[in-house]
Design an enzyme around this catalytic site. Structure first.
Site, mmCIF file in Angstrom:
data_model
loop_
_atom_site.group_PDB
_atom_site.id
_atom_site.type_symbol
_atom_site.label_atom_id
_atom_site.label_comp_id
_atom_site.label_asym_id
_atom_site.label_seq_id
_atom_site.Cartn_x
_atom_site.Cartn_y
_atom_site.Cartn_z
ATOM 1 N N ALA A 222 56.291 48.786 116.809
ATOM 2 C CA ALA A 222 54.812 49.615 116.160
ATOM 3 C C ALA A 222 54.981 48.314 115.402
ATOM 4 O O ALA A 222 56.390 47.888 114.289
ATOM 5 C CB ALA A 222 54.850 50.203 115.741
ATOM 6 N N ALA A 223 53.815 47.630 114.190
ATOM 7 C CA ALA A 223 53.970 47.219 112.173
ATOM 8 C C ALA A 223 53.001 47.832 111.697
ATOM 9 O O ALA A 223 52.260 48.228 113.004
ATOM 10 C CB ALA A 223 53.401 45.390 112.232
ATOM 11 N N VAL A 224 53.371 48.288 110.050
ATOM 12 C CA VAL A 224 52.704 48.501 109.587
ATOM 13 C C VAL A 224 52.110 48.461 108.678
ATOM 14 O O VAL A 224 52.845 47.628 108.225
ATOM 15 C CB VAL A 224 53.196 50.305 108.762
ATOM 16 C CG1 VAL A 224 52.354 51.132 108.348
ATOM 17 C CG2 VAL A 224 54.444 51.462 110.052
ATOM 18 N N ASP B 74 64.317 61.243 116.642
ATOM 19 C CA ASP B 74 64.739 59.562 116.140
ATOM 20 C C ASP B 74 65.183 60.111 115.210
ATOM 21 O O ASP B 74 64.275 58.819 114.392
ATOM 22 C CB ASP B 74 64.081 58.670 117.026
ATOM 23 C CG ASP B 74 64.430 57.892 116.844
ATOM 24 O OD1 ASP B 74 65.428 56.750 116.490
ATOM 25 O OD2 ASP B 74 63.006 56.535 116.231
#
Length: 567
Positions: A155-157, A347
């Protein structure tokens, strides 16, 4: 045999019987010791202690206390009526021992009742959202997207803003700088700057490779990301189609100060955002990048925008001992909250933990990125490991020994109840300025390390924190404390030092008195200092009180201080 020796044997014998459960109910003991002079339920007679017994042994309840009184009376009668001195002494000591045990049980009952009352009082308070409630925001067009602020493996934020979603009154979203001079040297503190509140939100765009472009397929494939979503995050019509990774919807964690909140979750067409072609070209669909492998639609998550990750924070400074202790404590509180709802993160690492500052410049930590979590209703914290292809979780470096060494087979299960707590112990090294021993080039492996190989934390780290880290990194999960017990150790170390001075392992009466006083102080401060991390931690401690867990924490503290761990 001396009378002193006989008395001690009688007391020890009574304790052993009680611990083995033979004294439940009292009628069983009566059957073991039937005789002319010992009848628990003799017709026409009530169980009453003799008037010449000491006042502390005059019990009028049936069961254990009544039996103790009768044994003591019988022992005195034997002293007067004859019999061997040894038998008379053992018989009397046995009765006195039962009385002492019942006295301890009565004190425990009062302490447990006190804990329950305090817990009920503090669980009523709800967690305040850092962002004011809003009713819109179910479309990507509702948001103004800014620059990229983070990127992971899936993902990218991006920073984002919306006119209907201003920051709440207690939120602080700002850059950080290193203080050169302050109360504790090397503390990160907020630095206000123009435009700090321009992007109070963060939008996380998942990379959709292989999940299909339908909303149902996307939500099913990425269901774990929705575990920290609030009840209003999804539209109801989309909620109905969500089935989850294992064929059923995953659990939703309730709000907690140290767990990220997802305010909105929706599917939309993948846009060409700033830096996309350079940062993640393969995740883009073919219409944006001919060589891309992504699908046209994906999942978007809307959260609060935090200034930095824990990893970024620790790269430029080392927190002081008190702030470091509270940071470690916040992680334990977050993990305990997950465990109580049968959710394992699987995680945990410093770049999956976000950080901001309260009004007193104390770091507030929140656990984020639930893409690898175990949150299935039918599984709980135990994952069937029947095949080596079963997914155990992310970040193999911080995978607890019982998870890393598990061998697949019929009927095998991996228990994750203390796995996240182990990872917190490893992150504790990073918080206090040391290399994570499971990351460094000459580091240890979780599947093979020995506890004596763990490096020291440093003389400046409080001894109680060193104890907690060492306990959390025990290889055997049966010897490792739970996140709740480890958190209680730090709570007692931070706020309850006076109570620990006079505490005995077999007596919690003074601890209950301290809890009542501490509760009153927290209640008085609560209305005025609601946004402080310290106040949140104290309320969380009181809202999760349990007598046995508190006793275990106190026992660990006393044990550690006696042994003086050299870490």
């Amino acid at each position: 045999m001396s009378v002193k020796h006989a008395l001690s044997r009688g007391l020890e014998f009574s304790r052993s019987l009680f611990q083995l459960g033979i004294l439940k109910p009292a009628g069983r003991i009566a059957g073991k010791f039937r005789g002319e002079r010992l009848r628990v339920n003799q017709p026409g007679r009530s169980v009453q202690p003799r008037t010449f017994l000491p006042a502390r042994y005059r019990y009028y309840r049936t069961s254990l206390s009544g039996l103790a009184a009768q044994l003591q009376s019988a022992g005195f009668r034997r002293l007067i009526g004859g019999g061997s001195p040894r038998n008379r002494a053992v018989f009397l000591a046995f009765g006195v021992g039962l009385g002492l045990i019942d006295q301890q049980l009565d004190e425990d009952r009062r302490s447990a009742a006190t804990c329950q009352e305090i817990q009920a009082l503090f669980t009523k308070s709800s967690v305040q959202s850092p962002v004011k409630p809003f009713t819109s925001g179910y479309k990507l067009e509702d948001y103004v997207i800014g620059k990229q602020i983070g990127k992971g493996c899936n993902a990218a934020v991006y920073e984002a803003a919306a006119p209907f979603a201003p920051l709440g009154p207690n939120s602080r979203c700002s850059l950080v700088e290193l203080k050169q001079n302050g109360e504790e040297s090397g503390i990160m503190a907020p630095l206000k700057f123009p435009g700090a509140h321009s992007y109070p939100l963060a939008v996380k765009m998942m990379w959709n490779i292989g999940a299909g472009s339908s909303s149902e397929a996307i939500l099913n494939a990425m269901a774990q990301e929705l575990v920290p979503a609030n009840p209003q995050a999804l539209r109801k019509e989309k909620e109905l189609v969500l089935n989850g990774h294992f064929g059923e919807a995953p659990k939703r964690v309730t709000a907690h100060p140290n767990i990220i909140q997802v305010y909105r979750a929706f599917t939309a067409e993948v846009p060409l955002l700033p830096g996309a072609l350079n940062e993640y070209p393969a995740a883009l669909p073919a219409r944006l990048n001919p060589a891309g492998l992504g699908n046209n639609h994906t999942l978007f998550l809307v959260m609060k925008n935090y200034p930095c990750t824990l990893q970024q924070y620790l790269q430029v400074c080392v927190p002081g001992s008190r702030h470091g202790s509270m940071m470690l404590l916040q992680l334990l509180e977050g993990v305990d909250h997950l465990c109580r709802q049968d959710i394992a993160h699987r995680d945990l690492k410093s770049d999956n933990i976000l950080l901001e500052f309260d009004s007193a410049d104390c770091p507030r930590l929140v656990i984020t990125d639930f893409g690898c979590c175990l949150a299935e209703e039918r599984l709980g914290l135990k994952l069937p490991f029947t095949s080596r292809y079963v997914y155990r979780g992310g970040n193999s470096c911080l995978m607890a020994p019982e998870v890393a060494t598990a061998e697949s087979g019929p009927g095998v299960e991996i228990n994750y109840s203390k796995a996240d707590a182990w990872a917190v112990g490893a992150i504790g090294y990073e918080i206090f300025g040391q290399p994570n021993p499971f990351y460094s080039s000459s580091g240890l492996e979780s599947r093979s390390y020995q506890e004596k190989q763990l490096p020291p934390l440093g003389a400046s780290v409080p001894s109680d924190v060193q104890l907690v880290v060492r306990l959390l990194l025990r290889r055997n999960p049966k010897k490792r404390p739970s996140a709740r017990v480890a958190a209680n150790i730090l709570h007692l170390s931070l706020w309850g030092k006076r109570a620990l001075v006079s505490l005995k392992p077999d007596s919690m009466g003074k601890m209950a008195d301290w809890l009542l006083c501490h509760s009153a102080v927290v209640l008085l401060k609560g209305s005025r200092r609601n946004a402080l991390v310290e106040a949140e931690l104290q309320r969380g401690f009181l809202a999760n009180l349990d007598l046995e867990e508190l006793r275990m924490a106190a026992g660990y503290l006393m044990y550690g201080r006696q042994l003086s761990f050299s870490i």
